[in-house]
Design a protein around this motif. Structure first.
Motif, PDB file in Angstrom:
ATOM      1  N   LEU A  29       0.826  -1.212   0.000  1.00 28.94           N
ATOM      2  CA  LEU A  29       0.000   0.000   0.000  1.00 28.94           C
ATOM      3  C   LEU A  29       0.862   1.264   0.000  1.00 28.94           C
ATOM      4  CD1 LEU A  29      -2.828   1.249   0.118  1.00 28.94           C
ATOM      5  CD2 LEU A  29      -2.706   1.108   2.605  1.00 28.94           C
ATOM      6  N   ASP A  30       1.852   1.298   0.879  1.00 28.32           N
ATOM      7  CA  ASP A  30       2.715   2.481   0.959  1.00 28.32           C
ATOM      8  C   ASP A  30       3.412   2.731  -0.374  1.00 28.32           C
ATOM      9  OD1 ASP A  30       1.983   2.935   3.523  1.00 28.32           O
ATOM     10  OD2 ASP A  30       3.754   2.000   4.431  1.00 28.32           O
ATOM     11  N   THR A  31       3.897   1.647  -0.991  1.00 24.14           N
ATOM     12  CA  THR A  31       4.601   1.771  -2.272  1.00 24.14           C
ATOM     13  C   THR A  31       3.698   2.417  -3.318  1.00 24.14           C
ATOM     14  OG1 THR A  31       5.699  -0.308  -1.700  1.00 24.14           O
ATOM     15  CG2 THR A  31       5.915   0.451  -3.983  1.00 24.14           C
ATOM     16  N   VAL A  32       2.454   1.913  -3.412  1.00 24.22           N
ATOM     17  CA  VAL A  32       1.533   2.411  -4.441  1.00 24.22           C
ATOM     18  C   VAL A  32       1.172   3.871  -4.173  1.00 24.22           C
ATOM     19  CG1 VAL A  32      -0.763   2.130  -5.451  1.00 24.22           C
ATOM     20  CG2 VAL A  32       0.599   0.135  -4.917  1.00 24.22           C
ATOM     21  N   VAL A  33       0.822   4.161  -2.936  1.00 22.35           N
ATOM     22  CA  VAL A  33       0.390   5.523  -2.608  1.00 22.35           C
ATOM     23  C   VAL A  33       1.524   6.513  -2.864  1.00 22.35           C
ATOM     24  CG1 VAL A  33      -0.313   7.042  -0.705  1.00 22.35           C
ATOM     25  CG2 VAL A  33      -1.355   4.793  -0.955  1.00 22.35           C
ATOM     26  N   THR A  34       2.729   6.144  -2.469  1.00 25.43           N
ATOM     27  CA  THR A  34       3.886   7.016  -2.708  1.00 25.43           C
ATOM     28  C   THR A  34       4.100   7.222  -4.205  1.00 25.43           C
ATOM     29  OG1 THR A  34       4.898   6.136  -0.705  1.00 25.43           O
ATOM     30  CG2 THR A  34       6.351   7.316  -2.223  1.00 25.43           C
ATOM     31  N   HIS A  35       4.006   6.114  -4.945  1.00 24.18           N
ATOM     32  CA  HIS A  35       4.243   6.199  -6.396  1.00 24.18           C
ATOM     33  C   HIS A  35       3.179   7.052  -7.082  1.00 24.18           C
ATOM     34  CE1 HIS A  35       5.796   4.999 -10.284  1.00 24.18           C
ATOM     35  NE2 HIS A  35       4.530   4.772 -10.666  1.00 24.18           N
ATOM     36  N   LEU A  36       1.920   6.859  -6.671  1.00 23.20           N
ATOM     37  CA  LEU A  36       0.841   7.646  -7.291  1.00 23.20           C
ATOM     38  C   LEU A  36       1.023   9.142  -7.016  1.00 23.20           C
ATOM     39  CD1 LEU A  36      -2.336   5.453  -6.648  1.00 23.20           C
ATOM     40  CD2 LEU A  36      -1.196   5.882  -8.820  1.00 23.20           C
ATOM     41  N   GLY A  37       1.663   9.462  -5.934  1.00 18.75           N
ATOM     42  CA  GLY A  37       1.915  10.873  -5.625  1.00 18.75           C
ATOM     43  C   GLY A  37       3.013  11.468  -6.484  1.00 18.75           C
ATOM     44  N   GLU A  38       3.777  10.591  -7.161  1.00 19.62           N
ATOM     45  CA  GLU A  38       4.924  11.086  -7.928  1.00 19.62           C
ATOM     46  C   GLU A  38       4.774  10.915  -9.432  1.00 19.62           C
ATOM     47  OE1 GLU A  38       7.809   8.481  -6.327  1.00 19.62           O
ATOM     48  OE2 GLU A  38       8.153   9.641  -4.489  1.00 19.62           O
ATOM     49  N   CYS A  39       3.950   9.936  -9.865  1.00 16.31           N
ATOM     50  CA  CYS A  39       3.926   9.554 -11.288  1.00 16.31           C
ATOM     51  C   CYS A  39       2.619  10.000 -11.950  1.00 16.31           C
ATOM     52  CB  CYS A  39       4.114   8.052 -11.425  1.00 16.31           C
ATOM     53  SG  CYS A  39       4.113   7.487 -13.126  1.00 16.31           S
ATOM     54  N   ALA A  40       2.719  10.980 -12.837  1.00 15.76           N
ATOM     55  CA  ALA A  40       1.521  11.514 -13.512  1.00 15.76           C
ATOM     56  C   ALA A  40       0.875  10.455 -14.403  1.00 15.76           C
ATOM     57  CB  ALA A  40       1.895  12.746 -14.325  1.00 15.76           C
ATOM     58  N   ASP A  41       1.700   9.627 -15.061  1.00 16.54           N
ATOM     59  CA  ASP A  41       1.147   8.575 -15.935  1.00 16.54           C
ATOM     60  C   ASP A  41       0.295   7.590 -15.143  1.00 16.54           C
ATOM     61  OD1 ASP A  41       2.359   9.691 -18.078  1.00 16.54           O
ATOM     62  OD2 ASP A  41       4.043   8.267 -18.166  1.00 16.54           O
ATOM     63  N   CYS A  42       0.813   7.206 -13.990  1.00 14.05           N
ATOM     64  CA  CYS A  42       0.080   6.216 -13.179  1.00 14.05           C
ATOM     65  C   CYS A  42      -1.175   6.834 -12.557  1.00 14.05           C
ATOM     66  CB  CYS A  42       0.987   5.629 -12.093  1.00 14.05           C
ATOM     67  SG  CYS A  42       2.127   4.404 -12.770  1.00 14.05           S
ATOM     68  N   ILE A  43      -1.121   8.124 -12.246  1.00 14.01           N
ATOM     69  CA  ILE A  43      -2.320   8.802 -11.739  1.00 14.01           C
ATOM     70  C   ILE A  43      -3.401   8.797 -12.820  1.00 14.01           C
ATOM     71  CG2 ILE A  43      -3.216  11.142 -11.346  1.00 14.01           C
ATOM     72  CD1 ILE A  43      -2.425  10.033  -8.820  1.00 14.01           C
ATOM     73  N   ALA A  44      -2.990   9.110 -14.062  1.00 16.76           N
ATOM     74  CA  ALA A  44      -3.951   9.117 -15.187  1.00 16.76           C
ATOM     75  C   ALA A  44      -4.529   7.713 -15.372  1.00 16.76           C
ATOM     76  CB  ALA A  44      -3.259   9.587 -16.454  1.00 16.76           C
ATOM     77  N   GLU A  45      -3.640   6.708 -15.291  1.00 14.44           N
ATOM     78  CA  GLU A  45      -4.107   5.329 -15.462  1.00 14.44           C
ATOM     79  C   GLU A  45      -5.040   4.935 -14.320  1.00 14.44           C
ATOM     80  OE1 GLU A  45      -1.456   2.534 -17.312  1.00 14.44           O
ATOM     81  OE2 GLU A  45      -1.764   1.170 -15.636  1.00 14.44           O
ATOM     82  N   PHE A  46      -4.704   5.389 -13.144  1.00 15.00           N
ATOM     83  CA  PHE A  46      -5.546   5.104 -11.980  1.00 15.00           C
ATOM     84  C   PHE A  46      -6.974   5.594 -12.232  1.00 15.00           C
ATOM     85  CE2 PHE A  46      -7.463   6.932  -8.124  1.00 15.00           C
ATOM     86  CZ  PHE A  46      -7.567   5.803  -7.329  1.00 15.00           C
TER      87      PHE A  46
END
Lengths: 206, 169
Positions: A29-46
């Motif tokens: 969970l921590d890994t994903v949440v941290t990554h989503l806070g940094e990666c615009a591509d993954c936020i869009a995909e989310f």
């Protein structure tokens, strides 16, 4: 056939669906949440996957054709359902059935109304004459019990006296000898008494 | 089934019949194939219950369901005259029940059509997750694959659907 554009840059991307489904493994969970806070591509995909997931879950849950089921209506299980007397599988069945069956929902409502009506009936006091009558019956019952108790006491005393002072009886195995002697005496007097004929050699008349 | 007792096949039909039907319908896009699959699954359940040992009933049931579906697909491949429908609009025209009329709204059509274009491996995982409502672990048990595989297939299946669906996000 659709081709999936695999993003090699984000290994975390594949966890996005699991994150949406609440199916991440401990520590992820921590890994994903941290990554989503940094990666615009993954936020869009989310956000895109969230829309797809929501759309999939809007698909209507179709009713199964009745002929495929052994008995499609819960029937008498409805009353037990109201009374909380079903086991787990029966409860699941009733719940899932009520979800789509208007007839059974209506029947459940009627049963519930009837059950409520019955349970709301007031507890009545008996009329006065019945109370008087009941008291008389109670009095008579008590007097009868006293008579019976006295009788039982007398009988028990009599039995005790008889046991102590009465004639003695011999106990033990049944003695067959006197009976046998009586039988022998009877046979000697009346030869026709024996039902089994005496043996007679062939050619001889009895 | 939440308790440990072995259910009867009637229990299975009552409690799971509708889920199995929806799983089958979303995988095949065809009410007749879905009905056939439900019958086949219930038949296999009836035969299998005698040897079933109480445990993960859901895993056991969905494994049967999935295997019955795959067997049906293999049979259809051997009989190419009756292919899987590519679009459920044709199907819905011959299925006038209220629920199927309801299912004919545009969005549902688009999603169903897109689902049918997914590879089977991805389609079954997405349907078991988003239609039937199983957890990744339950899906893994049903398809006899690791949870990681399930996770990957669901993710990639949804991404494919996103590309296939025409509505704007």
């Amino acid at each position: 056939m659709a081709r999936v554009k695999q993003s090699r840059s984000c290994e975390t991307a594949e966890l996005v669906s699991a994150y949406l489904d609440g199916q991440l493994l401990p520590g992820e969970l921590d890994t994903v949440v941290t990554h989503l806070g940094e990666c615009a591509d993954c936020i869009a995909e989310f956000h895109q996957l969230k829309e797809v997931r929501a759309a999939l879950r809007t698909l209507p849950f179709l009713e199964i054709p009745e002929h495929l089921l052994p008995d499609t209506h819960p029937g008498e299980l409805l009353s037990a359902y109201l009374d909380g007397q079903l086991d787990t599988s029966e409860h699941d069945f009733v719940i899932s059935h009520l979800d789509f069956c208007t007839d059974c929902r209506l029947e459940l409502h009627e049963l519930d109304s009837a059950r409520t009506a019955i349970r709301s009936l007031p507890g009545l006091e008996p009329p006065e004459f019945l109370t008087v009558h009941r008291e008389r019956i109670e009095r008579e019952r008590w007097s009868r019990r006293r008579v019976v108790a006295a009788g039982v006491g007398i009988a028990a005393a009599a039995a005790f006296v008889f046991a102590i002072f009465g004639p003695t009886t011999e106990t033990g195995d049944l003695d067959l000898i006197p009976l046998f002697d009586q039988h022998q005496a009877r046979v000697s007097v009346d030869s026709g008494f024996n039902v089994i004929p005496a043996f007679a050699p062939a050619g001889e008349s009895p | 089934m939440a308790d440990d007792r072995t259910p009867t096949w009637e229990d299975v039909a009552r409690v799971y019949g509708r889920k199995i039907y929806n799983f089958a319908y979303r995988l095949t896009g065809n009410p007749d194939d879905a009905a056939d699959l439900v019958q086949e699954v219930l038949l296999r359940v009836r035969k299998g219950l005698s040897s079933y040992t109480p445990g993960s009933f859901d895993g056991w049931l969905w494994r049967i369901t999935r295997n019955a579906f795959l067997d049906g697909v293999r049979k259809q491949k051997r009989r190419p005259t009756s292919p899987l429908p590519e679009d459920d609009r044709n199907v819905l025209a011959t299925s006038p029940s209220p629920d199927e009329v309801l299912a004919s709204v545009r969005l549902s059509e688009d999603i169903q059509s897109a689902l049918l274009k997914l590879p089977l491996d991805f389609r079954e995982c997405v349907v078991l997750c988003d239609v039937v409502g199983l957890t990744y672990e339950e899906i893994a048990e049903a398809i006899e694959s690791p949870v990681g595989t399930v996770r990957s297939r669901i993710h990639r299946g949804r991404k494919m659907l996103r590309e296939l669906l025409t509505w704007p996000v």
